[in-house]
Design an enzyme around this catalytic site. Structure first.
Site, PDB file in Angstrom:
ATOM      1  N   LYS A   1      18.614 -84.864 -54.067  1.00  0.00           N
ATOM      2  CA  LYS A   1      19.225 -83.866 -54.922  1.00  0.00           C
ATOM      3  C   LYS A   1      19.652 -84.536 -56.239  1.00  0.00           C
ATOM      4  O   LYS A   1      19.844 -85.753 -56.227  1.00  0.00           O
ATOM      5  CB  LYS A   1      20.432 -83.228 -54.253  1.00  0.00           C
ATOM      6  CG  LYS A   1      21.564 -84.235 -53.944  1.00  0.00           C
ATOM      7  CD  LYS A   1      22.866 -83.560 -53.780  1.00  0.00           C
ATOM      8  CE  LYS A   1      23.555 -83.281 -55.076  1.00  0.00           C
ATOM      9  NZ  LYS A   1      24.444 -84.334 -55.555  1.00  0.00           N
TER      10      LYS A   1
ATOM     11  N   LYS B   1      25.743 -85.683 -41.834  1.00  0.00           N
ATOM     12  CA  LYS B   1      27.099 -86.030 -41.361  1.00  0.00           C
ATOM     13  C   LYS B   1      27.295 -85.449 -39.962  1.00  0.00           C
ATOM     14  O   LYS B   1      26.986 -84.284 -39.716  1.00  0.00           O
ATOM     15  CB  LYS B   1      28.161 -85.473 -42.319  1.00  0.00           C
ATOM     16  CG  LYS B   1      28.196 -86.180 -43.679  1.00  0.00           C
ATOM     17  CD  LYS B   1      29.304 -85.607 -44.555  1.00  0.00           C
ATOM     18  CE  LYS B   1      29.185 -86.085 -45.998  1.00  0.00           C
ATOM     19  NZ  LYS B   1      29.802 -87.371 -46.253  1.00  0.00           N
TER      20      LYS B   1
ATOM     21  N   ASP C   1      26.183 -80.172 -58.914  1.00  0.00           N
ATOM     22  CA  ASP C   1      26.329 -81.424 -58.169  1.00  0.00           C
ATOM     23  C   ASP C   1      26.771 -81.174 -56.728  1.00  0.00           C
ATOM     24  O   ASP C   1      26.329 -81.858 -55.808  1.00  0.00           O
ATOM     25  CB  ASP C   1      27.360 -82.320 -58.880  1.00  0.00           C
ATOM     26  CG  ASP C   1      27.495 -83.683 -58.222  1.00  0.00           C
ATOM     27  OD1 ASP C   1      26.470 -84.241 -57.802  1.00  0.00           O
ATOM     28  OD2 ASP C   1      28.639 -84.190 -58.110  1.00  0.00           O
TER      29      ASP C   1
ATOM     30  N   HIS D   1      25.623 -79.152 -51.275  1.00  0.00           N
ATOM     31  CA  HIS D   1      26.526 -79.394 -50.141  1.00  0.00           C
ATOM     32  C   HIS D   1      27.301 -78.122 -49.768  1.00  0.00           C
ATOM     33  O   HIS D   1      27.400 -77.761 -48.595  1.00  0.00           O
ATOM     34  CB  HIS D   1      27.539 -80.494 -50.463  1.00  0.00           C
ATOM     35  CG  HIS D   1      26.923 -81.757 -50.996  1.00  0.00           C
ATOM     36  ND1 HIS D   1      25.696 -82.203 -50.601  1.00  0.00           N
ATOM     37  CD2 HIS D   1      27.370 -82.675 -51.901  1.00  0.00           C
ATOM     38  CE1 HIS D   1      25.410 -83.335 -51.220  1.00  0.00           C
ATOM     39  NE2 HIS D   1      26.410 -83.643 -52.026  1.00  0.00           N
TER      40      HIS D   1
ATOM     41  N   LYS E   1      36.562 -82.766 -58.662  1.00  0.00           N
ATOM     42  CA  LYS E   1      36.771 -84.202 -58.855  1.00  0.00           C
ATOM     43  C   LYS E   1      38.217 -84.407 -59.277  1.00  0.00           C
ATOM     44  O   LYS E   1      38.822 -83.539 -59.908  1.00  0.00           O
ATOM     45  CB  LYS E   1      35.866 -84.714 -59.983  1.00  0.00           C
ATOM     46  CG  LYS E   1      34.389 -84.542 -59.714  1.00  0.00           C
ATOM     47  CD  LYS E   1      33.890 -85.659 -58.841  1.00  0.00           C
ATOM     48  CE  LYS E   1      32.412 -85.548 -58.544  1.00  0.00           C
ATOM     49  NZ  LYS E   1      32.005 -86.421 -57.458  1.00  0.00           N
TER      50      LYS E   1
HETATM   51  C1  BG6 Z   1      26.988 -86.573 -54.038  1.00  0.00           C
HETATM   52  C2  BG6 Z   1      27.551 -86.135 -55.361  1.00  0.00           C
HETATM   53  O1  BG6 Z   1      25.885 -85.765 -53.700  1.00  0.00           O
HETATM   54  O2  BG6 Z   1      27.973 -86.407 -53.026  1.00  0.00           O
HETATM   55  C3  BG6 Z   1      28.830 -86.926 -55.691  1.00  0.00           C
HETATM   56  O3  BG6 Z   1      26.581 -86.382 -56.367  1.00  0.00           O
HETATM   57  C4  BG6 Z   1      29.815 -86.819 -54.548  1.00  0.00           C
HETATM   58  O4  BG6 Z   1      29.406 -86.428 -56.895  1.00  0.00           O
HETATM   59  C5  BG6 Z   1      29.137 -87.196 -53.235  1.00  0.00           C
HETATM   60  O5  BG6 Z   1      30.893 -87.705 -54.821  1.00  0.00           O
HETATM   61  C6  BG6 Z   1      30.043 -86.946 -52.063  1.00  0.00           C
HETATM   62  O6  BG6 Z   1      29.448 -87.411 -50.890  1.00  0.00           O
HETATM   63  P1  BG6 Z   1      30.263 -88.225 -49.821  1.00  0.00           P
HETATM   64  O7  BG6 Z   1      29.438 -88.203 -48.606  1.00  0.00           O
HETATM   65  O8  BG6 Z   1      30.447 -89.614 -50.377  1.00  0.00           O
HETATM   66  O9  BG6 Z   1      31.581 -87.540 -49.668  1.00  0.00           O
END
Ligand code: BG6
Length: 478
Positions: free
Chosen positions: A158, A192, A245, A250, A340
C-alpha cells in the site's frame, strides 16, 4: 519448509526504502533463521543507487543491526544471509535495467540448474508501480510467461494507487502481466493476530453472531491512534494524508472484518467475496453528508516537518461516520477515528450494544442506560477481547458499575506469535491469498475515499495540539 520453495528468489523494488529496512529485511532474515527459506534462497535488491553486491550486503547488514538488533548475536546466520543478497541497479521507469535484472535471474537459474520461483515485491511509491509492472512484462519476467516451471508472484504494498482512477489503471496493467491468482496486495493489518481473530471471534462462537446486527448493536467505533507524528516521511505524507495512509486500507479493512457476512467456507475468495460486498455497501459521501460525518485535523507543528509545504492542508487526523446500506447494518453508525500525534497509541474496535428496554438502575454519565454492553476488540498494543457489562456495586444502594471480562492473547497463549510481515510473507509464498486484498475491494475502498475527498473539497483541517485526542469538533465521534 515447503517444497514449493526450492530455488526461491525475492526481488525487492525499493530495497533502500524505509519499509524494506524496518520490516522486510528483518522479517526475511528471521524466516531464513527459522528454516523457512531453502539454502538456494536469494534476495535481489533493486534500486536507483549506483552500488554493487558487496556494498548492498553491507548496507543491509547495517540496517538489520539497527532495526533487528538480535541479528548481531547470530553472526553465522547473518553472514550466510548476507551472502544470499544481490543488487541490480534499475531506473524504474526505464526498460533497460530490467534486462540486467533478467540476466541476473538467468545467471542464478544457470548456477542452480533450475528455474527460480520468483516473488516481485513492490515497496515503491504508487506512481511508479505501473511502469515497474509493465517493464517486468516487457523483460519476460511477468507471471503470464510460461517459459519456466517456477512460479511467479507479485506483492504490492500500500498505498495501492492514489485514487480510484490510478488504482484501476494499476489493476489493468497488472492484469496484462500477472494473473489475479499471482497478485498479493498487502495490508499488513491483515497479518496481525487480533485482526485475524475478528473472524474467528465472530464465527466460531455461538453467542455473539445472533446479536451482531442492527437490532442489537447501537454503534461501532474503530480507533487507530498513534502517539507519534509522520516520522520524517513528509514527502510521502504530503501526497497521501491520513485518509489515504490509514483509512482507505487499514480502517476500511477492519470495518469489513467486523461487518462482513459469514463466508461460505474458508477459501480465500469466499472470504474476500464477503469483504468486497461490505465495501460496496458502504454509503458514499456527498457534499451534504460530509458536513456532519467528517472532521479532518492537522497536528500543530506539522508544517515545520521536513518535506512538508509551509501552507500544507494535508490531514493528519480524521474522524468519519460511515453507514453500511445493507440489511444487517442499516442505520448503525460505524465511527472511525485515526490520527498521528494523538494522546496515546491504541488500535481498538468498540461494539456498543443497545440498552435494555427498561432502565432500572440509574444512568451512568447521562447515558440512556447505566452501562451499555460493549465488546472491545483490542488490536494493539493490548491484544485483547473484553466484554463490558453492568454489575451491582457492593453496598446498600442498587447502583451499577461497568465491569469487564477480559481475554488477553499474550498471557493466555504465552506467545508473541509471528509478526504481520512474517505471516503474510509465508502466506504469499504458500499461495494463500486469504489475507490479501482483492482487486475489487481495492477499487471499492478507493471509491469510498474518493467520494469523501471530492465532497469535502477545500475544507481546511482543524489544528489540534500534539498529544491530544484531535480537534475539538471531533469529540462527538466518541
Ligand atoms: C502504515 C502507515 O501502513 O501503518 C503508517 O503508513 C502507520 O503511517 C503504520 O504508522 C501503522 O502500522 P503499525 O502496525 O506499526 O501500527
Amino acid at each position: 519448509m515447503s517444497a514449493s520453495l526450492d530455488n526461491f528468489t525475492i526481488v525487492i523494488f525499493g530495497a533502500g526504502s524505509d519499509l524494506a529496512s524496518r520490516k522486510l529485511f528483518p522479517s526475511i532474515f528471521q524466516l531464513a533463521r527459522w528454516g523457512h527459506m531453502p539454502p538456494s534462497f536469494r534476495v535481489i535488491g533493486v534500486g536507483r543507487q549506483e552500488t554493487g553486491h558487496e556494498a548492498f550486503r553491507w548496507s543491509v547488514r547495517e540496517r538489520l543491526m539497527e532495526h533487528f538488533p538480535e541479528a548481531a548475536g547470530d553472526t553465522e546466520r547473518l553472514d550466510t544471509f548476507c551472502r544470499s543478497l544481490f543488487y541490480v541497479r534499475v531506473d524504474l521507469d526505464d526498460p533497460v535495467g530490467y534486462e540486467v535484472l533478467h540476466d541476473e535471474i538467468m545467471r542464478q537459474e544457470e548456477a542452480a540448474q533450475a528455474c527460480r520461483n520468483l516473488m516481485f515485491y513492490l515497496s515503491i511509491p504508487p506512481s511508479l508501480a505501473p511502469a515497474v509492472v509493465r517493464n517486468l512484462g516487457a523483460a519476460g519476467l511477468g507471471g503470464r510467461e510460461r517459459s519456466c516451471t517456477g512460479w511467479r508472484k507479485l506483492i504490492a504494498e500500500k498505498p495501492y494507487g492514489q485514487d480510484l482512477e490510478s488504482a484501476r489503471e494499476l489493476n489493468r496493467v497488472i492484469d496484462e502481466v500477472f494473473d489475479e491468482s499471482q497478485v498479493y496486495r498487502i495490508d499488513h493489518y491483515l497479518g496481525k493476530e487480533p485482526v485475524q481473530n475478528i473472524m474467528v471471534f465472530r464465527f466460531s462462537n455461538g453467542i455473539f453472531e445472533p446479536l451482531w446486527n442492527r437490532q442489537y448493536i447501537a454503534q461501532v467505533m474503530i480507533t487507530i491512534a498513534e502517539d507519534f507524528g509522520i516520522r520524517g516521511r513528509g514527502g510521502y505524507y504530503e501526497e497521501a494524508g491520513l485518509l489515504r495512509d490509514i483509512i482507505q486500507n487499514h480502517g476500511l479493512q477492519l470495518l469489513a472484518a467486523i461487518a462482513m457476512e459469514p463466508p461460505v467456507d474458508l477459501d480465500a475468495d469466499s472470504i474476500r467475496d464477503e469483504k468486497s460486498k461490505i465495501l460496496r455497501s458502504v454509503r458514499r459521501f456527498t457534499p451534504d453528508s460530509v458536513r456532519d460525518s467528517v472532521v479532518l485535523g492537522q497536528y500543530e507543528g506539522y508544517l515545520a516537518e521536513r518535506g512538508v509545504a509551509p501552507d500544507s492542508t494535508v490531514e493528519t487526523f480524521a474522524a468519519v461516520k460511515f453507514y453500511i446500506d445493507n440489511w444487517r447494518w442499516s442505520g448503525v453508525p460505524f465511527y472511525m477515528k485515526a490520527g498521528k500525534n494523538l494522546a496515546k497509541s491504541v488500535t481498538e474496535i468498540v461494539i456498543t450494544f443497545r440498552c435494555p428496554p427498561q432502565n432500572y438502575y440509574g444512568s451512568y454519565g447521562g447515558a440512556a442506560c447505566s452501562t451499555p454492553n460493549q465488546v472491545v476488540l483490542g488490536i494493539q498494543p493490548d491484544e485483547t477481547v473484553a466484554i463490558r457489562f453492568g454489575a451491582k456495586r457492593p453496598g446498600e444502594e442498587m447502583i451499577t458499575d461497568p465491569v469487564y471480562m477480559k481475554f488477553d492473547y499474550r498471557s493466555t497463549f504465552q506467545s508473541e506469535g509471528l509478526t504481520p510481515y512474517h505471516r503474510l510473507l509465508l502466506d504469499a509464498i504458500e499461495g494463500n491469498q486469504m489475507n490479501f486484498i482483492r482487486r475489487d475491494s481495492v477499487e471499492h475502498s478507493w471509491s469510498i475515499i474518493d467520494s469523501l475527498k471530492d465532497s469535502i473539497n477545500g475544507q481546511v483541517p482543524e489544528l489540534y495540539p500534539v498529544h491530544s485526542w484531535g480537534p475539538e469538533s471531533s469529540r462527538i465521534y466518541g
